[in-house]
Design an enzyme around this catalytic site. Structure first.
Site, short mmCIF file in Angstrom:
data_model
loop_
_atom_site.label_atom_id
_atom_site.label_comp_id
_atom_site.label_asym_id
_atom_site.label_seq_id
_atom_site.Cartn_x
_atom_site.Cartn_y
_atom_site.Cartn_z
N GLY A 193 -0.11 -5.51 -2.85
CA GLY A 193 -0.07 -6.43 -1.71
C GLY A 193 -0.51 -7.78 -2.22
O GLY A 193 0.22 -8.46 -2.90
N THR A 194 -1.70 -8.18 -1.91
CA THR A 194 -2.50 -9.09 -2.71
C THR A 194 -2.46 -10.56 -2.40
O THR A 194 -1.50 -11.07 -1.82
CB THR A 194 -2.20 -8.91 -4.21
OG1 THR A 194 -3.40 -8.86 -4.92
CG2 THR A 194 -1.33 -9.93 -4.79
#
Length: 239
Positions: free
Chosen positions: A44-45
């Site tokens: 994701g991030t």
């Protein structure tokens, strides 16, 4: 017309010669379907890279998700030392990003052994871009930060192999929120400590609004001597 030499290495994807093959052999291939990819752990991030007066600061959150619906890990280190004076973030699938880093480290070691000199950060960024374009790494979008004799460098590397240098950059699902913080707080010639606070502030802002980011911040400080990476569950420790 001259036919390709069948003894030369070929990719595992389309069996045609590839200009992006690493020196060590073939880029690994995969046969995963889109349905399979829904069950792959993804970072994701939000990742941030900032060039400073003293080196480079890189920040990432700590969350990994499964299929974008379930938090599968709350303590993922998404930044790794790739060279004595360079670090790279993990963005995309966890397995693909880890494979990317292992392959890139091996290529850097081979490059330096053959030439008898350290690889420049610009050459390292170009090599990383070639890997991103030529390998099955599931649309990774990492940040590379490093220091060499030519200065302090921050590069973003897109899934198509594009390499772009800037004073600061953001990648990942939380980039729109984090960019707002950096646009407001970034200043030229910041110290590493100042940049760490700005980067952590950007990650915190993304964590508040982006479901793919969360659970703390890892901060990497890159100088011409080493790379120091430290995780913080509490943002107050660095803000």
């Amino acid at each position: 017309m001259r036919q390709p030499d069948s003894s030369l290495p070929r990719t595992g994807q389309d069996h045609t010669l590839s200009p992006y093959e690493p020196e060590l052999g073939e880029v690994p291939s995969n046969d995963l379907s889109m349905a399979d990819l829904d069950n792959v752990n993804k970072t994701g991030t939000t990742t941030i890279g900032i060039s400073t007066a003293e080196g480079v600061v890189i920040a990432t959150d700590m969350r990994a998700s499964l299929g974008g619906r379930f938090v599968s890990n709350k303590n993922v280190q998404k930044v790794e030392q790739i060279h004595p004076s360079a670090a790279l973030t993990l963005v995309g699938s966890v397995g693909g990003a880890q494979s990317f880093i292992r392959s890139l480290r091996a290529e850097v070691d081979l490059y330096e052994a053959r030439r008898g000199e350290d690889i420049s950060i610009n050459a390292l960024a170009t090599l990383a871009g070639n890997f991103a374009r030529g390998g099955p790494f599931f649309a990774i979008n990492p940040i590379l930060g490093g220091v060499d004799d030519e200065g302090h460098h921050v590069y973003s590397i897109d899934p198509a192999g594009g390499v772009m240098k800037d004073d600061y950059t953001v990648t990942g699902s939380g980039l729109t929120v984090a960019y707002g913080t950096l646009e407001r707080e970034y200043e030229d010639d910041m110290t590493n400590e100042e940049a760490k606070r700005v980067a952590a502030s950007g990650i915190k802002a993304a964590v508040e609004r982006d479901t793919g980011s969360g659970n703390g911040v890892f901060l990497a400080t890159v100088t011409d001597e080493d790379v120091e990476i430290k995780g913080h569950k509490d943002f107050d420790e660095v803000l």
